[in-house]
Design an enzyme around this catalytic site. Sequence first.
Site, PDB file in Angstrom:
ATOM      1  CG  ASP A 167      43.585  67.888 -25.318  1.00  0.00           C
ATOM      2  OD1 ASP A 167      42.745  67.586 -24.450  1.00  0.00           O
ATOM      3  OD2 ASP A 167      43.787  67.198 -26.331  1.00  0.00           O
TER       4      ASP A 167
ATOM      5  CG  ASP B 104      38.651  66.494 -21.756  1.00  0.00           C
ATOM      6  OD1 ASP B 104      39.880  66.701 -21.808  1.00  0.00           O
ATOM      7  OD2 ASP B 104      37.927  66.467 -22.764  1.00  0.00           O
TER       8      ASP B 104
END
Length: 434
Positions: free
Chosen positions: A106, A313
């Site tokens: 992440d 992301d």
Amino acid sequence: MMQHMVSTLLLLLSLLSLSHSLPDGLRAELTHVDAGSNYTKLELLQRMVHRSKTRARFLASTNTDFSEDFIIPSFPSSNDNKTYHNEFLIKLSIGTPPQPFVLTLDTGSDLIWTQCQPLVHNFSQPYPFFNPKKSSTFFYTLCSFPLCNEIDIPEPQCSTQNLCMYNASYGDGSYTSGFLARETFTLGSTPLTNVFFGCGNDNVGVYRSNECGIAGFGRGTLSLISQLGYGQFAYCFTSFGESKSSPVLFGSTADLRRYEKGLIQSTPFFVNPIHPIFYYLYLKGITVGAMLLPIPPLTFAVKSDGSGGVIIDSGTAITSFPEAVFDIVTSAFISQVKLPVVKGDFVDLLCFSLPSASSQKFQPPKFIFHFEGADLELPPENYMHQEKQMACLAMSGDSGPRTVIGNFQQQNFHVLYDLVGEQLSFVPAQCDQL
């Protein structure tokens, strides 16, 4: 505050360098959340849309800014669409002897954490919960340690035994809490000593049964990237719908020297002081077909309250735009494609009906992101999915004021995060052959 962060990071790096010498380059493999599933590609895309919208809301509302060479594999994940973290999983081991786990990679968070015994609440996971009592290298972190007072620790507290505790809550009510600990992690066959992580004893929320926690790759002190001390990392996501693993690379292994210089493009990062863990980029505009879209210049800028802007992301599946931008993008496609738009409750995307008699592959208008110093022209398969007699734009709106560049748009690009030079570089690549 910045001096304190730097001094803490130097302390972390000194602990690592004193205890082990890392190789110049390492590699690991990532697995995608939906790898090995029986969904059609259109169903996979629909799942990605739902996850991306949930992820965008999480990124907009999260209060979790807890805020040289190594390669490890990454894999796609599956199950529930509600989770906002799980896209690519990285396999590693924790403790001595090693206990295996899969954590979600992440880039939108910092804390590394997994579920630890004894547990108050927990979610299902594919491996036994981490047991500190079975590891000879596990250490709790004392409250007197400087890192416990670091701003990157979410809601630091002290236990009655003077042990550093953390609490990380997320936008949907999910949370993890426990003790900040220090352990030996193993990536591939390489041991990494003195890695600080959250040993979570109380974990509640919409986590998937194929993950054991989070491996934060954000910009803050506690992320795995910061703790390893490599100045760069990269990943290369394989093609949508394939079950092949994707490499994640660290240090010298991550660099782009194998490619022709003329093919490599770079654009600078910048830090949003309100949300310092995210990787922000300067997006100047978007072209669809031959048209530079009429998007006001300040649309992609960070606002004074820290909202807005553009981030890249790993945890977002498909690119999400603010609604006003998405309307401009879709209008441009509709006006240039000139095919019937598919209507139906089952479609959460802009889809076009293709002529049944056509034997030629549909060629959509080109799509280009214009970043500061770099133009990212996407290959058609990175933004327009074709299945049977339908072609769907793999992008969405409803991301709030922020634009999020998702991993679908990054497939088959070698994407390099240069943390020393403060820039993102990318080059087209055949990721399953890297």
